[in-house]
Design a protein around this motif. Structure first.
Motif, PDB file in Angstrom:
ATOM      1  N   VAL A  81       0.829  -1.104   0.090  1.00 35.16           N
ATOM      2  CA  VAL A  81      -0.041  -0.099   0.008  1.00 35.16           C
ATOM      3  C   VAL A  81       0.960   1.183  -0.119  1.00 35.16           C
ATOM      4  CG1 VAL A  81      -1.661   1.271   1.347  1.00 35.16           C
ATOM      5  CG2 VAL A  81      -1.782  -1.234   1.376  1.00 35.16           C
ATOM      6  N   SER A  82       0.581   1.989  -0.908  1.00 36.40           N
ATOM      7  CA  SER A  82       1.381   3.297  -0.944  1.00 36.40           C
ATOM      8  C   SER A  82       0.527   4.276   0.023  1.00 36.40           C
ATOM      9  CB  SER A  82       1.689   3.963  -2.472  1.00 36.40           C
ATOM     10  OG  SER A  82       0.569   4.423  -2.988  1.00 36.40           O
ATOM     11  N   THR A  83       1.285   5.348   0.372  1.00 39.18           N
ATOM     12  CA  THR A  83       0.750   6.263   1.165  1.00 39.18           C
ATOM     13  C   THR A  83       0.628   7.666   0.376  1.00 39.18           C
ATOM     14  OG1 THR A  83       2.826   7.041   2.260  1.00 39.18           O
ATOM     15  CG2 THR A  83       1.574   5.449   3.335  1.00 39.18           C
ATOM     16  N   GLU A 105       6.383   4.640 -16.003  1.00 38.48           N
ATOM     17  CA  GLU A 105       5.872   4.028 -14.520  1.00 38.48           C
ATOM     18  C   GLU A 105       5.602   2.639 -14.756  1.00 38.48           C
ATOM     19  OE1 GLU A 105       6.063   3.890 -11.648  1.00 38.48           O
ATOM     20  OE2 GLU A 105       4.685   4.760 -10.431  1.00 38.48           O
ATOM     21  N   ASP A 106       5.868   1.740 -13.680  1.00 39.29           N
ATOM     22  CA  ASP A 106       5.209   0.380 -13.810  1.00 39.29           C
ATOM     23  C   ASP A 106       3.928   0.071 -13.649  1.00 39.29           C
ATOM     24  OD1 ASP A 106       5.395   1.223 -11.170  1.00 39.29           O
ATOM     25  OD2 ASP A 106       6.869  -0.645 -10.483  1.00 39.29           O
ATOM     26  N   ILE A 107       3.486   0.751 -12.623  1.00 39.18           N
ATOM     27  CA  ILE A 107       2.058   0.332 -12.403  1.00 39.18           C
ATOM     28  C   ILE A 107       1.257   1.770 -11.759  1.00 39.18           C
ATOM     29  CG2 ILE A 107       2.471  -0.526 -10.289  1.00 39.18           C
ATOM     30  CD1 ILE A 107       0.083  -2.713 -10.804  1.00 39.18           C
ATOM     31  N   VAL A 108       0.222   2.044 -12.271  1.00 39.94           N
ATOM     32  CA  VAL A 108      -0.626   3.025 -11.519  1.00 39.94           C
ATOM     33  C   VAL A 108      -1.606   2.498 -10.719  1.00 39.94           C
ATOM     34  CG1 VAL A 108      -2.113   5.186 -11.815  1.00 39.94           C
ATOM     35  CG2 VAL A 108      -0.246   4.825 -13.451  1.00 39.94           C
ATOM     36  N   ASP A 109      -1.600   2.481  -9.605  1.00 38.32           N
ATOM     37  CA  ASP A 109      -2.618   1.923  -8.509  1.00 38.32           C
ATOM     38  C   ASP A 109      -3.332   2.883  -7.872  1.00 38.32           C
ATOM     39  OD1 ASP A 109      -3.038  -0.495  -6.916  1.00 38.32           O
ATOM     40  OD2 ASP A 109      -1.902   0.233  -5.401  1.00 38.32           O
ATOM     41  N   SER A 110      -3.152   3.291  -6.670  1.00 41.40           N
ATOM     42  CA  SER A 110      -4.065   4.700  -6.158  1.00 41.40           C
ATOM     43  C   SER A 110      -3.956   5.820  -6.893  1.00 41.40           C
ATOM     44  CB  SER A 110      -3.636   4.651  -4.826  1.00 41.40           C
ATOM     45  OG  SER A 110      -2.370   5.194  -4.722  1.00 41.40           O
ATOM     46  N   GLY A 111      -2.797   5.915  -7.633  1.00 45.32           N
ATOM     47  CA  GLY A 111      -2.372   7.185  -8.347  1.00 45.32           C
ATOM     48  C   GLY A 111      -1.939   8.292  -7.518  1.00 45.32           C
ATOM     49  N   ASN A 112      -1.568   8.114  -6.310  1.00 41.01           N
ATOM     50  CA  ASN A 112      -1.075   9.011  -5.227  1.00 41.01           C
ATOM     51  C   ASN A 112       0.448   9.545  -5.567  1.00 41.01           C
ATOM     52  OD1 ASN A 112      -3.283   9.369  -3.429  1.00 41.01           O
ATOM     53  ND2 ASN A 112      -2.803   7.324  -2.563  1.00 41.01           N
ATOM     54  N   THR A 113       1.118   8.373  -6.152  1.00 32.35           N
ATOM     55  CA  THR A 113       2.585   8.844  -6.117  1.00 32.35           C
ATOM     56  C   THR A 113       2.616   9.586  -7.555  1.00 32.35           C
ATOM     57  OG1 THR A 113       3.084   6.382  -5.492  1.00 32.35           O
ATOM     58  CG2 THR A 113       4.898   7.819  -6.759  1.00 32.35           C
ATOM     59  N   LEU A 114       1.871   8.951  -8.393  1.00 33.21           N
ATOM     60  CA  LEU A 114       2.054  10.059  -9.928  1.00 33.21           C
ATOM     61  C   LEU A 114       1.389  11.170  -9.673  1.00 33.21           C
ATOM     62  CD1 LEU A 114       2.931   9.126 -12.440  1.00 33.21           C
ATOM     63  CD2 LEU A 114       2.772   7.095 -10.880  1.00 33.21           C
ATOM     64  N   ASN A 136      -2.145  -0.594 -15.323  1.00 34.99           N
ATOM     65  CA  ASN A 136      -3.123   0.353 -14.927  1.00 34.99           C
ATOM     66  C   ASN A 136      -4.081  -0.586 -14.043  1.00 34.99           C
ATOM     67  OD1 ASN A 136      -4.304   2.846 -14.330  1.00 34.99           O
ATOM     68  ND2 ASN A 136      -5.412   2.545 -16.179  1.00 34.99           N
ATOM     69  N   LYS A 137      -4.347   0.003 -12.909  1.00 41.34           N
ATOM     70  CA  LYS A 137      -5.340  -0.801 -11.820  1.00 41.34           C
ATOM     71  C   LYS A 137      -6.512   0.199 -11.627  1.00 41.34           C
ATOM     72  CE  LYS A 137      -2.674  -3.948  -8.735  1.00 41.34           C
ATOM     73  NZ  LYS A 137      -1.955  -4.106  -7.357  1.00 41.34           N
ATOM     74  N   PRO A 138      -7.204   0.566 -12.458  1.00 42.27           N
ATOM     75  CA  PRO A 138      -8.362   1.571 -12.436  1.00 42.27           C
ATOM     76  C   PRO A 138      -9.115   1.316 -11.380  1.00 42.27           C
ATOM     77  CG  PRO A 138      -8.791   0.361 -14.521  1.00 42.27           C
ATOM     78  CD  PRO A 138      -7.117  -0.286 -13.908  1.00 42.27           C
ATOM     79  N   PHE A 158      -2.382  -8.601  -7.060  1.00 46.58           N
ATOM     80  CA  PHE A 158      -0.738  -7.868  -6.608  1.00 46.58           C
ATOM     81  C   PHE A 158       0.168  -8.832  -7.832  1.00 46.58           C
ATOM     82  CE2 PHE A 158       3.273  -7.177  -4.753  1.00 46.58           C
ATOM     83  CZ  PHE A 158       3.092  -6.102  -4.366  1.00 46.58           C
ATOM     84  N   VAL A 159       0.714  -7.882  -8.398  1.00 42.30           N
ATOM     85  CA  VAL A 159       1.682  -8.732  -9.649  1.00 42.30           C
ATOM     86  C   VAL A 159       2.907  -8.217  -9.323  1.00 42.30           C
ATOM     87  CG1 VAL A 159      -0.111  -8.731 -11.402  1.00 42.30           C
ATOM     88  CG2 VAL A 159       1.186  -6.523 -11.189  1.00 42.30           C
ATOM     89  N   LEU A 160       4.040  -9.246 -10.034  1.00 37.65           N
ATOM     90  CA  LEU A 160       5.522  -9.124  -9.923  1.00 37.65           C
ATOM     91  C   LEU A 160       5.995  -9.274 -11.196  1.00 37.65           C
ATOM     92  CD1 LEU A 160       5.586 -11.572  -6.922  1.00 37.65           C
ATOM     93  CD2 LEU A 160       5.828  -9.230  -6.663  1.00 37.65           C
TER      94      LEU A 160
HETATM   95  P1  IMP Z   1       0.192   4.275  -6.251  1.00 39.04           P
HETATM   96  O1  IMP Z   1       0.664   5.711  -5.800  1.00 39.04           O
HETATM   97  O2  IMP Z   1      -0.497   3.672  -5.261  1.00 39.04           O
HETATM   98  O3  IMP Z   1      -0.285   4.423  -7.597  1.00 39.04           O
HETATM   99  O4  IMP Z   1       1.493   3.400  -6.407  1.00 39.04           O
HETATM  100  C1  IMP Z   1       2.178   3.072  -7.275  1.00 39.04           C
HETATM  101  C2  IMP Z   1       3.418   2.032  -6.781  1.00 39.04           C
HETATM  102  O5  IMP Z   1       3.000   1.089  -5.792  1.00 39.04           O
HETATM  103  C3  IMP Z   1       4.011   1.455  -7.914  1.00 39.04           C
HETATM  104  O6  IMP Z   1       5.067   1.991  -8.503  1.00 39.04           O
HETATM  105  C4  IMP Z   1       4.551   0.077  -7.362  1.00 39.04           C
HETATM  106  O7  IMP Z   1       5.753   0.194  -6.757  1.00 39.04           O
HETATM  107  C5  IMP Z   1       3.631  -0.143  -6.191  1.00 39.04           C
HETATM  108  N1  IMP Z   1       2.588  -1.240  -6.453  1.00 39.04           N
HETATM  109  C6  IMP Z   1       1.167  -0.998  -6.742  1.00 39.04           C
HETATM  110  N2  IMP Z   1       0.675  -2.021  -7.061  1.00 39.04           N
HETATM  111  C7  IMP Z   1       1.481  -2.937  -7.152  1.00 39.04           C
HETATM  112  C8  IMP Z   1       1.602  -4.657  -7.709  1.00 39.04           C
HETATM  113  O8  IMP Z   1       0.538  -5.018  -7.855  1.00 39.04           O
HETATM  114  N3  IMP Z   1       2.758  -4.884  -7.657  1.00 39.04           N
HETATM  115  C9  IMP Z   1       3.828  -4.587  -7.221  1.00 39.04           C
HETATM  116  N4  IMP Z   1       4.077  -3.000  -6.947  1.00 39.04           N
HETATM  117  C10 IMP Z   1       2.955  -2.503  -7.027  1.00 39.04           C
END
Ligand code: IMP
Ligand code: MG
Length: 187
Positions: A81-83, A105-114, A136-138, A158-160
């Motif tokens: 989980v990112s913060t 970027e590798d993956i956009v999850d919550s979007g907070n980092t980006l 992208n995990k919308p 959760f992917v690797l």
């Molecule tokens: P966000 O700020 O939640 O979008 O976080 C994005 C970051 O969380 C990515 O750059 C990854 O490092 C990490 N992350 C999110 N989902 C996964 C996953 O399924 N596998 C591995 N890392 C993930």
């Protein structure tokens, strides 16, 4: 580092090496078409460490002059989980003023980092900033982020592999796989 089989804990291949290569080439062709007439410099920004493999493959499919730069962002979450707290650990080497920036970027999850990274870069006077993500995990989105180039949309798993890690391992797996039960990762 433990000496387990390199793909232990991966229960399913989501995207094979071959599927990734095909999609990366398509993204590179799309970016090439979109930027072929620009006069300003193009900077491809790799967000370390997760994007390093994707970025190096992608750059070789973009048939335009470009420079590569690298940035390390730290966010104080755990492995899953990112913060919302995001800090620059390693900044870009060069100014992006007046340039076309393509953030990879590798993956956009919550979007907070980006969201934070794009805002930081936008404040430095670039000509344009666009975002290219492998995955992208919308369904997980907490904040809105505009993504111009997406490799694959994926469900909430959760992917690797192909750069994506679990506790810094698995980045060198050449495909994208789904992580299984965590307890099975222990020896
Ligand atoms: P966000 O700020 O939640 O979008 O976080 C994005 C970051 O969380 C990515 O750059 C990854 O490092 C990490 N992350 C999110 N989902 C996964 C996953 O399924 N596998 C591995 N890392 C993930
Ligand atoms: Mg990570």
């Amino acid at each position: 580092m433990s000496k387990k089989p390199w793909d232990k804990g991966i229960v399913k291949v989501m995207f094979s090496e071959e599927e990734i290569a095909v999609r990366v080439k398509e993204l590179g062709e799309e970016i090439t078409r979109d930027f072929k007439d620009v006069e300003e410099d193009i900077v491809v920004v790799c967000l370390l460490k997760g994007s390093v493999i994707f970025m190096s493959d992608l750059c070789r499919t973009i048939k335009l002059p470009l420079v590569m730069d690298f940035m390390t962002i730290s966010s104080y979450g755990n492995e899953f989980v990112s913060t919302k707290e995001v800090q620059i650990k390693k900044d870009l080497d060069e100014s992006i003023m007046g340039k076309h920036v393509i953030v990879v970027e590798d993956i956009v999850d919550s979007g907070n980092t980006l969201k934070t990274v794009l805002k930081m870069l936008g404040n430095r006077g670039p000509k344009t900033v666009s975002l290219c993500t492998l995955l992208n995990k919308p369904s997980r989105r907490e904040v809105e982020v505009e993504v111009q180039y997406v490799g694959f949309e994926i469900p909430d798993e959760f992917v690797l592999g192909y750069g994506l890690d679990y506790m810094q391992e698995y980045r060198n797996i050449p495909y994208v796989g789904v992580m299984g039960d965590l307890s099975k990762l222990e020896d």
